[in-house]
Design a protein around this motif. Structure first.
Motif, PDB file in Angstrom:
ATOM      1  N   PHE A 193      10.517  44.426   1.673  1.00 26.08           N
ATOM      2  CA  PHE A 193       9.599  44.781   2.765  1.00 26.08           C
ATOM      3  C   PHE A 193       8.569  43.678   3.012  1.00 26.08           C
ATOM      4  O   PHE A 193       8.279  43.327   4.157  1.00 26.08           O
ATOM      5  N   ILE A 196       1.955  45.901   5.244  1.00 28.30           N
ATOM      6  CA  ILE A 196       2.959  46.490   4.343  1.00 28.30           C
ATOM      7  C   ILE A 196       2.346  46.974   3.036  1.00 28.30           C
ATOM      8  O   ILE A 196       2.846  47.910   2.416  1.00 28.30           O
ATOM      9  N   THR A 255       1.472  50.718   3.046  1.00 29.18           N
ATOM     10  CA  THR A 255       2.699  51.516   3.183  1.00 29.18           C
ATOM     11  C   THR A 255       3.464  51.548   1.866  1.00 29.18           C
ATOM     12  O   THR A 255       3.936  52.603   1.421  1.00 29.18           O
ATOM     13  N   LEU A 256       3.604  50.360   1.250  1.00 26.41           N
ATOM     14  CA  LEU A 256       4.299  50.296  -0.041  1.00 26.41           C
ATOM     15  C   LEU A 256       3.532  51.061  -1.114  1.00 26.41           C
ATOM     16  O   LEU A 256       4.140  51.684  -1.998  1.00 26.41           O
ATOM     17  N   ALA A 300       4.343  54.649  -0.618  1.00 23.74           N
ATOM     18  CA  ALA A 300       5.745  54.880  -0.953  1.00 23.74           C
ATOM     19  C   ALA A 300       5.957  54.869  -2.463  1.00 23.74           C
ATOM     20  O   ALA A 300       6.692  55.701  -3.015  1.00 23.74           O
ATOM     21  N   ASP A 303       9.896  57.990   0.340  1.00 24.05           N
ATOM     22  CA  ASP A 303       9.402  56.671   0.753  1.00 24.05           C
ATOM     23  C   ASP A 303       9.744  56.408   2.214  1.00 24.05           C
ATOM     24  O   ASP A 303       8.913  55.920   2.985  1.00 24.05           O
ATOM     25  N   TYR A 320       7.281  55.481   5.312  1.00 22.63           N
ATOM     26  CA  TYR A 320       7.420  54.284   6.141  1.00 22.63           C
ATOM     27  C   TYR A 320       7.410  54.654   7.626  1.00 22.63           C
ATOM     28  O   TYR A 320       6.704  54.054   8.432  1.00 22.63           O
ATOM     29  N   THR A 330       4.075  56.340   8.972  1.00 20.14           N
ATOM     30  CA  THR A 330       3.000  55.358   9.070  1.00 20.14           C
ATOM     31  C   THR A 330       3.143  54.516  10.330  1.00 20.14           C
ATOM     32  O   THR A 330       2.175  54.314  11.090  1.00 20.14           O
ATOM     33  N   LYS A 331       4.359  54.024  10.556  1.00 17.79           N
ATOM     34  CA  LYS A 331       4.595  53.196  11.746  1.00 17.79           C
ATOM     35  C   LYS A 331       4.426  54.023  13.030  1.00 17.79           C
ATOM     36  O   LYS A 331       3.859  53.542  14.032  1.00 17.79           O
ATOM     37  N   THR A 346      10.940  49.928  11.671  1.00 16.18           N
ATOM     38  CA  THR A 346      11.196  50.312  10.266  1.00 16.18           C
ATOM     39  C   THR A 346      12.684  50.427   9.954  1.00 16.18           C
ATOM     40  O   THR A 346      13.065  50.384   8.787  1.00 16.18           O
ATOM     41  N   SER A 405      14.399  47.484   7.782  1.00 15.32           N
ATOM     42  CA  SER A 405      13.983  47.481   6.368  1.00 15.32           C
ATOM     43  C   SER A 405      14.485  48.719   5.644  1.00 15.32           C
ATOM     44  O   SER A 405      14.863  48.658   4.462  1.00 15.32           O
ATOM     45  N   MET A 406      14.503  49.867   6.313  1.00 14.57           N
ATOM     46  CA  MET A 406      14.993  51.094   5.685  1.00 14.57           C
ATOM     47  C   MET A 406      16.477  50.991   5.371  1.00 14.57           C
ATOM     48  O   MET A 406      16.934  51.457   4.319  1.00 14.57           O
TER      49      MET A 406
END
Length: 784
Positions: free
Chosen positions: A290, A316, A319-320, A323, A676, A680, A683-684, A707, A710-711
């Motif tokens: 990420f 990030i 968010t991380l 998560a 998680d 993600y 949040t976005k 997202t 990355s997901m």
């Protein structure tokens, strides 16, 4: 906050890196001191009644799971050369350091009446060297006249015979146990090869030793596989040797910290905690992906390295953080099971997850700052043509085909709810081993010939001193009646008890005539008791079956591994029969032993893991509410995390995968990780709603595009990473790997298809206001 942190980090990168390296060196030192656990895994808490009863039993009579058995079936056992070698092997093994006692056909004892001293003597069957076949034939005749041993170490019908090897307590729960087992096996295999017979091994010391040896080997195997799989996927994604190398180094530091944390807590490596290093490798890598992904996407936009690094931390980092919090909660809730093994696993795994997050947050930006700027080929994956095309289709479905999404999800979930009704909650002692594993096949050899090798103990407390022999030894005749009840169940072996010892001595009293191997009448019993070596002698090798006050005695059985479900049903049948013989008002009869402790372990884990899963759902929901201040949106957003669990449970039902401790653990781990993806996306989505007062449809589209890539990358990493556990020789670990991989794959689809559809459907002005207004934890404030 995160913008402030990024500035401090980049200005003091040498200091931050030095601190991480120093802690890593310390953790490396601690890792070198981590040991394998050789104790029997404690599942039940200290306060559990079954555990307390078992500990009281061991306090009175010692360990019950300290006997290793080995044997073979051969009707020609009493052939001179073979019997002589078996005798010599018995003596050799008996002299190994750490062996407390040994019983085999050549080393048995017999009662001999000494009329002049009016006592019984316990003398070995073989007192002189074996010189020829005639000696063996004489020994055979003497042995077959001792019915005490029939069904315990010898089966006349099949010729099967057993060597029962008792370990000392000190060596039973230490590394020395592995050495002893290996030494015994080398000696026995040599005998087996010489005489062309198939030797079988079992008993708790052997099973535990083999399992721990496998755990040690598989821990290394999984770590190597995790490195190889993640390195390959990183290379496919980023096409950069530098990215692959430093990502593996960073997650490797996390693995080292996890082992150091284990040692700091004073924990040892168990069959469960041995999975932590590869788990941290797999779970920690998405943090790198990420951050690197965001850094490269920012660099493509403006070409400024420092700005790209700063922006990746700002956007990030939080968010991380959230998560990883949800993942850590998934492991941390195992603390509430109060099971020592699961508590240790949960504590170390949850702390290690957060430690790996902070390591990544510090080292990735520092290393990116040192590395040269990414070239076009390194950022080509950002185009993600195939994935982006797929995401466009997803966006179209979410915007225009929501009813179809709901109907499909409902039908699939309904079918899987039906599948859940087929799930069988049952467990076996060697449950996790494949049916072709020697441990499994050898266990069945002993079950077929001796009805089993798993300890099953009965403790009879008469509640008063000398109670066993008062009232014309009424308690002894009750024990005989109870043993008669157990004879009706072929899963139980022949018992070892004071009653059997008295039968043995009564046979000796009648000059060794086998027909007198029985419990005598009251008159003869009184006469028998006058012989000082029979019931009261301190030198009697069977005295360990009665406590010093003659108030409590034990009846030892070996039982077949019939599964927790059948064993529970059997206990419900046996208990009323036992109570009808021993009135609970006069006697306390306890059923215990390794087999029953395992039964309680299984039930305890299933109920407590389900409870911990509920706690996990509540805690993660609280995190979501703190982030969004919307109970409605958080409750509905949990559906994409819960539906994969239902689907997985349904598949388990259809494929006849039983609920057992190793498989129920899947749901706790998978729910935390799959949450998680929800974090993600939400949040976005919230960021996009606030940006230029965007509409819900536009915010959903932007969130899917931003997202989604990355997901998908993260899901591929996690799917492939957990799949490595399918290489295990333990069925539970294989199930853990495959089912967690499957659950996470399904959760990827529910998070990028079902979740956006739900958000779009429930969106109104009031909902928008609910989402956009200042939450308890404001992401944007943290970025500024």
């Amino acid at each position: 906050m995160w913008k402030y942190f990024s500035g401090i980090l980049l200005r003091n990168k040498i200091a931050f890196t030095t601190v991480v390296l120093l802690i890593t060196a310390f953790m490396g030192y601690k890792t070198s001191r981590v040991e394998l656990s050789y104790d029997f895994a404690q599942i039940l808490p200290d306060t559990d009644s079954t555990f307390i009863e078992y500990q009281n039993f061991k306090k009175h009579f010692g360990e019950d799971g300290n006997v290793m058995v080995m044997g073979f079936a051969d009707k020609n056992l009493f052939q001179y050369e073979k019997f002589k070698d078996w005798h010599e092997l018995s003596l050799t093994i008996k002299n190994i350091q750490g062996i407390k006692d040994l019983m085999s056909v050549p080393t048995v004892y017999k009662f001999v009446k000494n009329d002049s001293l009016e006592k019984f003597e316990f003398v070995p069957l073989i007192k002189n060297p074996i010189r020829n076949q005639q000696d063996v034939d004489s020994i055979k005749a003497d042995f077959l006249a001792l019915p005490f041993y029939e069904g315990i170490i010898y089966n006349k019908e099949t010729g099967a015979n057993v060597m029962a090897i008792t370990f000392t307590k000190k060596d039973l729960n230490s590394k020395r146990r592995l050495e002893i087992v290996a030494e015994i096996k080398i000696l026995a295999d040599a005998f087996s090869k010489k005489h062309n017979i198939e030797m079988h091994y079992s008993g708790m010391p052997f099973i535990r030793s083999q399992v721990m040896t496998k755990v040690s080997h598989e821990m290394t195997l999984f770590l190597i596989l995790a490195i190889c799989v993640t390195a390959l996927i990183l290379w496919v994604f980023f096409r950069s040797g530098n990215v692959v190398f430093f990502s593996l180094i960073i997650t490797g530091v996390g693995v080292l910290w996890s082992m150091g944390i284990m040692q700091l807590f004073g924990y040892k490596i168990t069959i469960l905690s041995g999975l932590i290093p590869p788990l941290i490798m797999v779970i920690g890598l998405p943090n790198c992906i990420f951050l690197i992904n965001k850094y490269q996407s920012e660099f493509v936009l403006h070409g400024n390295k420092i700005k790209s690094i700063t922006r990746s931390i700002e956007t990030i980092g939080v968010t991380l953080f959230l998560a990883n919090i949800t993942t850590a909660i998934g492991f941390g809730v195992l603390y509430f099971t109060k099971s020592l093994m699961l508590v240790e696993f949960g504590i170390v795994a949850s702390i290690s997850v957060m430690a790996t997050y902070f390591i990544t947050l510090i080292l990735v930006p520092v290393i990116l700052n040192v590395l040269p700027t990414p070239k076009a080929k390194h950022t080509k994956h950002q185009e993600g043509k195939v994935i982006n095309k797929a995401l466009d289709i997803v966006d179209y479905l979410v915007q225009n085909r929501r009813p179809a999404i709901y109907i499909t999800t409902a039908i699939l979930t309904g079918i899987c709810f039906w599948g859940m009704t087929f799930i069988d909650m049952n467990g076996y002692v060697v449950d996790d081993l494949p049916k072709k594993d020697p441990i499994y096949t050898d266990l069945h050899f002993f079950e077929d010939n001796f009805n089993g090798v798993l300890p099953f103990e009965i403790s009879v407390d008469t509640k008063k001193e000398n109670g066993l022999f008062e009232n014309n030894a009424k308690a002894l005749y009750k024990i005989k009646a109870m043993q008669k009840v157990f004879e009706g169940y072929p899963i139980f072996s022949k018992p070892l008890s004071v009653v059997e010892a008295i039968k043995f001595s009564y046979q000796a009293y009648n000059d060794g005539n086998p027909k007198y191997y029985r419990l005598p009448g009251v008159t003869d019993l009184k006469t028998l008791s006058e012989y000082s070596g029979s019931l009261k002698g301190q030198n009697n090798k069977l005295a360990k079956f009665i406590d010093s006050t003659k108030q409590t005695t034990r009846i030892s059985y070996q039982v077949a591994d019939i599964g927790s479900k059948k064993m529970k049903e059997l206990m419900l049948i046996l208990r009323p029969k036992i109570d009808s013989i021993f009135s609970p008002a006069e006697y306390k009869v306890s059923l215990t032993g390794h087999s029953l402790v395992f039964l309680k372990n299984n039930d305890y884990l299933l109920s407590n893991l389900l409870e911990s899963l509920l706690i996990e759902i509540i805690l993660i929901a609280i995190v979501g509410i703190a982030l969004f201040r919307s109970v409605r949106i958080i409750v509905l957003s949990k559906l994409p995390c819960l539906i994969p669990l239902v689907i997985t449970a349904g598949i388990m039902g259809f494929l006849d995968i039983r609920f057992k401790p190793s498989t129920i653990l899947i749901f706790s781990i998978a729910f935390g990780i799959s949450s998680d993806g929800t974090i993600y996306f939400l949040t976005k989505y919230r960021q996009e709603l606030k940006k230029n007062n965007a509409g819900a449809a536009a915010a959903i589209s932007a969130a899917i595009k931003d997202t989604g890539l990355s997901m998908v990358y993260t899901s591929i990493i996690l799917f492939s990473g957990f799949s490595i556990f399918s290489a295990s020789s333990f069925g539970g670990t294989v199930a853990l790997g495959i089912l967690v991989s499957l659950t996470l794959l399904i959760s990827m689809f529910t998070n990028i298809i079902l979740l956006p559809a739900i958000l779009l459907s429930i969106h109104r002005k009031s909902m928008k206001k609910e989402i956009v207004e200042k939450p308890l934890i404001d992401i944007e404030d943290s970025l500024e």
